[in-house]
Design an enzyme around this catalytic site. Sequence first.
Site, short mmCIF file in Angstrom:
data_model
loop_
_atom_site.label_atom_id
_atom_site.label_comp_id
_atom_site.label_asym_id
_atom_site.label_seq_id
_atom_site.Cartn_x
_atom_site.Cartn_y
_atom_site.Cartn_z
N GLU A 1 22.73 81.00 -38.85
CA GLU A 1 22.30 80.13 -37.75
C GLU A 1 20.92 80.53 -37.25
OE1 GLU A 1 22.47 78.65 -33.37
OE2 GLU A 1 22.44 80.72 -34.04
N ASN A 2 20.67 81.83 -37.12
CA ASN A 2 19.37 82.30 -36.67
C ASN A 2 18.28 82.03 -37.71
OD1 ASN A 2 19.32 83.88 -33.98
ND2 ASN A 2 21.23 84.53 -34.93
N LEU B 1 22.42 70.60 -24.46
CA LEU B 1 22.56 69.46 -25.36
C LEU B 1 23.21 69.83 -26.70
CD1 LEU B 1 19.13 67.69 -24.76
CD2 LEU B 1 21.30 67.41 -23.55
N GLU C 1 23.98 82.47 -28.59
CA GLU C 1 23.91 83.45 -27.50
C GLU C 1 22.72 83.20 -26.59
OE1 GLU C 1 23.62 88.27 -26.69
OE2 GLU C 1 24.37 87.55 -28.62
N ARG C 2 21.62 82.72 -27.14
CA ARG C 2 20.44 82.45 -26.31
C ARG C 2 20.75 81.35 -25.30
NH1 ARG C 2 15.88 79.14 -27.24
NH2 ARG C 2 14.02 79.85 -26.12
N ARG C 3 21.44 80.29 -25.73
CA ARG C 3 21.82 79.22 -24.81
C ARG C 3 22.79 79.74 -23.75
NH1 ARG C 3 23.97 75.72 -29.32
NH2 ARG C 3 23.06 77.36 -30.60
N ARG D 1 20.41 89.15 -33.71
CA ARG D 1 19.28 89.11 -32.81
C ARG D 1 19.50 90.11 -31.67
NH1 ARG D 1 16.55 83.65 -30.57
NH2 ARG D 1 14.72 84.57 -29.62
N ARG E 1 17.20 78.44 -37.65
CA ARG E 1 16.39 78.13 -36.47
C ARG E 1 15.10 78.95 -36.42
NH1 ARG E 1 19.32 75.80 -32.25
NH2 ARG E 1 18.07 76.92 -30.71
N ALA E 2 14.89 79.82 -37.43
CA ALA E 2 13.71 80.69 -37.49
C ALA E 2 13.58 81.51 -36.22
CB ALA E 2 12.44 79.87 -37.73
#
Length: 311
Positions: free
Chosen positions: A131-132, A79, A98-100, A58, A135-136
């Site tokens: 993983e990406n 969470l 990475e987004r979190r 990403r 999660r789409a």
Amino acid sequence: MSLGTANGARRPALGRGLSALIPPKPAAPGEAGPQLPATPGVLMLGIETIQPSRSQPRKNFDEAALQELASSISEHGILQPVVVRKSVGSSYELVAGERRWRAAQRAGLKEVPAVLKDVAPQDVLTLALVENLQRADLNPIEEAEAYKNLVEELKLTQEEVAKRVGKDRTTITNSLRLLKLPLPVRDAVLNGALSMGHARAILALADAGLSQPEEAMNRAAREVMANNLSVRATEALVRARKADADRATTPDDTTTRSSASAAVRDLEDRLRQRLAVKSVVRANKEGKGTIELHFQTLDELDALLARMGVN
């Protein structure tokens, strides 16, 4: 990590005091907010000790969405732990999340919950990609580039890539075909100016036998964005371009316009750009003739009439 209670599990006892009934107070700025109970295998790592992975498929992170996530983290905490692998010295490399991690930085957190996994360097890309995909979260172009990296860096066949990520081989093949789009068109898909449907329609020009397919795709993309064309209108535009290419290489015995003037061809181009359908102008030496506007479905006809202002 699932936060729900498994079916059949015992309900928690009620004698937990007021803390079980009164929600915790919101976190102060810079605090982590309410966190999950201590979980075996989950570490609290300093946010500055974690570095993003170069293998992260990403590349684009929506700023507004990141800010929303940061606000949620400020109030509720993280969470779901990020996943990391040991890196040089006392640092860690992100495998997933990475987004979190980025949102946690915006929220002012000093630590984040993390799961440490023993992942070989060559497997980081695969795990991050999976993983990406689950999660789409990936843009179609990012997904295609990630598959390309798996093929090139790990020397995998498309069949092997498909097995690693749990996809059909034809899905991998079709995804990789998107990389035939010229860079400006891929950028337009990445930033949301063109949809996946638009991209697939424009991609048909890559195999249309045109002398300059990249320029044809760039020109089509510009027309689509300038005129805000639908996917169906884009498909019609591409069919018209392919028909033009066929006429340029195949004699047309049903018409006397084999030596059509530049003015007639220019008129056809302007009609096609304005109406997004195949347009044919037939004119004799006296200047009399006809204009043909082609459509494939009744929906295309309705869209054409709307563009012409015919109600």
